[in-house]
Structures are given as C-alpha cells and as structure tokens.
Design a protein around this motif. Structure first.
Motif, PDB file in Angstrom:
ATOM      1  N   SER A   1       5.618 -11.464   8.789  1.00 19.66           N
ATOM      2  CA  SER A   1       4.752 -10.518   8.088  1.00 19.66           C
ATOM      3  C   SER A   1       3.302 -10.689   8.545  1.00 19.66           C
ATOM      4  CB  SER A   1       4.849 -10.707   6.574  1.00 19.66           C
ATOM      5  OG  SER A   1       4.451 -12.018   6.198  1.00 19.66           O
ATOM      6  N   SER A   2       2.521  -9.626   8.348  1.00 22.10           N
ATOM      7  CA  SER A   2       1.106  -9.651   8.714  1.00 22.10           C
ATOM      8  C   SER A   2       0.349  -8.707   7.792  1.00 22.10           C
ATOM      9  CB  SER A   2       0.906  -9.230  10.176  1.00 22.10           C
ATOM     10  OG  SER A   2       1.256  -7.857  10.340  1.00 22.10           O
ATOM     11  N   ASP A   3      -0.963  -8.868   7.760  1.00 26.62           N
ATOM     12  CA  ASP A   3      -1.851  -7.990   6.990  1.00 26.62           C
ATOM     13  C   ASP A   3      -2.964  -7.488   7.907  1.00 26.62           C
ATOM     14  OD1 ASP A   3      -0.903  -8.113   4.126  1.00 26.62           O
ATOM     15  OD2 ASP A   3      -1.131 -10.253   4.525  1.00 26.62           O
ATOM     16  N   GLY A   4      -3.048  -6.166   8.053  1.00 27.26           N
ATOM     17  CA  GLY A   4      -4.126  -5.575   8.838  1.00 27.26           C
ATOM     18  C   GLY A   4      -3.866  -5.472  10.320  1.00 27.26           C
ATOM     19  N   LEU A   5      -2.651  -5.779  10.772  1.00 31.83           N
ATOM     20  CA  LEU A   5      -2.331  -5.672  12.195  1.00 31.83           C
ATOM     21  C   LEU A   5      -1.516  -4.405  12.459  1.00 31.83           C
ATOM     22  CD1 LEU A   5      -1.292  -9.319  13.204  1.00 31.83           C
ATOM     23  CD2 LEU A   5      -3.531  -8.230  13.411  1.00 31.83           C
ATOM     24  N   GLU A   6      -1.668  -3.860  13.661  1.00 25.02           N
ATOM     25  CA  GLU A   6      -0.812  -2.767  14.093  1.00 25.02           C
ATOM     26  C   GLU A   6       0.602  -3.297  14.313  1.00 25.02           C
ATOM     27  OE1 GLU A   6      -1.655   0.291  14.206  1.00 25.02           O
ATOM     28  OE2 GLU A   6      -3.841   0.222  14.090  1.00 25.02           O
ATOM     29  N   ARG A   7       1.566  -2.379  14.209  1.00 21.30           N
ATOM     30  CA  ARG A   7       2.964  -2.786  14.377  1.00 21.30           C
ATOM     31  C   ARG A   7       3.207  -3.424  15.744  1.00 21.30           C
ATOM     32  NH1 ARG A   7       7.119  -3.845  11.132  1.00 21.30           N
ATOM     33  NH2 ARG A   7       6.593  -1.986   9.887  1.00 21.30           N
ATOM     34  N   GLN A   8       2.629  -2.859  16.811  1.00 24.77           N
ATOM     35  CA  GLN A   8       2.877  -3.411  18.134  1.00 24.77           C
ATOM     36  C   GLN A   8       2.281  -4.803  18.287  1.00 24.77           C
ATOM     37  OE1 GLN A   8       1.233  -0.643  17.473  1.00 24.77           O
ATOM     38  NE2 GLN A   8      -0.697  -0.458  18.624  1.00 24.77           N
ATOM     39  N   HIS A   9       1.147  -5.053  17.592  1.00 31.11           N
ATOM     40  CA  HIS A   9       0.560  -6.397  17.647  1.00 31.11           C
ATOM     41  C   HIS A   9       1.439  -7.397  16.905  1.00 31.11           C
ATOM     42  CE1 HIS A   9      -3.635  -4.419  18.312  1.00 31.11           C
ATOM     43  NE2 HIS A   9      -2.964  -4.573  19.436  1.00 31.11           N
ATOM     44  N   LEU A  10       1.976  -6.975  15.765  1.00 28.00           N
ATOM     45  CA  LEU A  10       2.879  -7.857  15.019  1.00 28.00           C
ATOM     46  C   LEU A  10       4.097  -8.211  15.863  1.00 28.00           C
ATOM     47  CD1 LEU A  10       4.005  -9.296  12.527  1.00 28.00           C
ATOM     48  CD2 LEU A  10       4.799  -7.070  11.682  1.00 28.00           C
ATOM     49  N   ARG A  11       4.703  -7.226  16.492  1.00 30.21           N
ATOM     50  CA  ARG A  11       5.894  -7.500  17.295  1.00 30.21           C
ATOM     51  C   ARG A  11       5.578  -8.386  18.488  1.00 30.21           C
ATOM     52  NH1 ARG A  11       8.477  -1.357  17.074  1.00 30.21           N
ATOM     53  NH2 ARG A  11       9.368  -1.553  14.961  1.00 30.21           N
ATOM     54  N   SER A  12       4.415  -8.185  19.060  1.00 32.09           N
ATOM     55  CA  SER A  12       4.019  -9.027  20.186  1.00 32.09           C
ATOM     56  C   SER A  12       3.886 -10.490  19.755  1.00 32.09           C
ATOM     57  CB  SER A  12       2.701  -8.517  20.771  1.00 32.09           C
ATOM     58  OG  SER A  12       2.254  -9.360  21.808  1.00 32.09           O
ATOM     59  N   LEU A  13       3.280 -10.707  18.601  1.00 31.94           N
ATOM     60  CA  LEU A  13       3.134 -12.077  18.107  1.00 31.94           C
ATOM     61  C   LEU A  13       4.480 -12.683  17.728  1.00 31.94           C
ATOM     62  CD1 LEU A  13      -0.088 -11.698  15.923  1.00 31.94           C
ATOM     63  CD2 LEU A  13       0.115 -12.793  18.153  1.00 31.94           C
TER      64      LEU A  13
END
Length: 260
Positions: free
Chosen positions: A74-86
C-alpha cells in the motif's frame, strides 16, 4: 486641408468590404475555455501480490511446512505505476524476510502441527506490524497474509486418522439427533399421561386397548395412590393442636388427588 480624393475613398470602401468578407469566411471568434482543473493527488492505493510458496523445515528437519499467501502492498499519494514499480523492486526483500521469520518458528513445531505453526507465524507477523520500504522519497508498506500447508508425506500419514475422526463425529451427530427426537417423543407422551391422570376419570385410562400405555398408566396410578395414603396417614397422626400442619398436609393431599 486636403479633401480625400474619389480614388482614396474608393480604396477605403474596398478595404472595409474585404475585411467583412474575411470575417464572414473565418466565422465567429472561439470562446475561450477555462483551463482544466489539475488532477487530484492519488489517495491510498493497494496492490496485492501472491507469495511464492516458501518451504521451511519443521522440527527434526525430516519434513517441511509450506507457507502460502499474499503480500498486501500500500501507499499514500503515489501514482499507481510508481507503486507497482516499488513493489517489483522490494518484493524479493519482503520474500526473504518472511522466509527468515517462518524458518525460525518452524524449527520448534512438529511436522504434523500445521495449525500451531500457522498461529505462531501469524502472531509474530501481527506483532511486527507493516514493513516499510522507501526509495527516492517514495514510501510503500507491506503486510503479509499467510496460511500453512503440511508436507504431502505428512498428509498421507495422518489422513486415516482424520477419516476416522470424521466418522466418529458423524456418528455423534446422528446420536445427538436421535436423542433430541427421543426427548421430543417423551415430552409428548408425558403430556398425554398428564392429561389422562389429571382428567375427570383418570382410572378409565387403564381400559385403553394399547396395553403398553395402559400398564404405564396403572403404574403411575399406583404411585399416586401410595403417595396419597402416606400423606393421609401422616395427617391422621397429627393431634388437634397441630391444626396448621394438618392444613398443609391437606393441601398436599388435594394436589396429589387432582380435580374431582
């Protein structure tokens, strides 16, 4: 002051006419549109990834447990593609961390006690809380959700035991159902007997054609008569000075006789 010549006037009129023609061909000027609102910042996003099955040795190192489940990122304030990259970057680290925790706990649990190992592992993960990973100022958290599968060899060994346990449980369930049915039937018969014995002519129940019921009624009537005789004898033995006790015995006698 110079007066405009006829030629100058003609040129001005021609220019004005030309401008009107161009305006007609061009059409109306476009109405300016308001600038689009900036996109809202991303909120709380969640990404679920299956855990590659993890094999860890049980006590004795002869058999294994297998850990299954999912990582909830999970993340807060990130774009979906950034979350998946991480997630792609940090998933191997989370996998190795989970394997280390599971391996340490599994060594203390017998290979057939999968439920106990699952409970220990879940409690340990709950105590640790979410795992955090950060890169370039972007942060994600990971929470594993796990369940345990026994070694296939252990499953084959304990399967007869569970089959027998299932049979016993089924038989116990059948016996409980029979007992409830018997209790309901007994309650119904008790109601019938009570109605016969408290009716206006309880002795007539003995003349029923159902011999079994008649025998039961005769036995109950004998017990009732014996109880009444005992109360009557006790009341007779009381002297006139025991009028209060005589009244109590009289009430009991009337209750045993029932309505006349």
């Amino acid at each position: 002051m110079n007066q405009p010549t006829e030629k100058t006037t003609w040129r001005r009129r021609l220019a004005a006419f030309w401008r009107r023609c161009l305006a007609a061909l061009r059409g109306p000027d476009p109405v300016p549109q308001p600038a689009p609102a900036p996109p809202l910042p991303p909120g709380h996003l969640v990404e679920r990834r299956s855990i590659t099955p993890i094999d860890v040795a049980a006590r004795g190192f002869a058999f294994q447990f297998q850990v299954h489940g999912v990582f909830v990122w999970s993340s807060d304030g990130l774009e979906r593609q950034h979350l998946r990259s991480l997630v792609d970057r940090f998933a191997p680290y989370a996998h190795r961390y989970l394997k280390g925790i599971a391996a340490g706990l599994a060594r203390g649990v017998e290979p057939h006690r999968g439920e106990e190992f699952e409970g220990r592992l879940r409690r340990r993960l709950r105590d640790l809380g979410d795992w955090s990973y950060t890169r370039d100022g972007m942060k994600v958290t990971c929470r594993p959700q796990v369940h345990i599968q026994l070694d296939e060899r252990v499953q084959q060994h304990i399967r007869p035991f569970w089959e027998e346990l299932i049979s016993l449980d089924y038989e116990r369930d059948v016996a409980a159902r029979r007992a409830r049915h018997t209790a309901r039937t007994s309650t119904q018969w008790a109601a019938v007997l009570d109605e016969l014995l408290t009716g206006p002519v309880p002795g007539a129940a003995a003349s029923m054609t159902n011999e079994r019921l008649a025998d039961v009624v005769r036995e109950v009537l004998k017990e009732r008569l014996a109880e009444q005789q005992t109360l009557a004898d006790a009341m007779t033995a009381l002297g006139p000075q025991n009028e209060y006790a005589r009244e109590g015995f009289f009430d009991l006698l009337e209750e045993h006789r029932g309505p006349a």
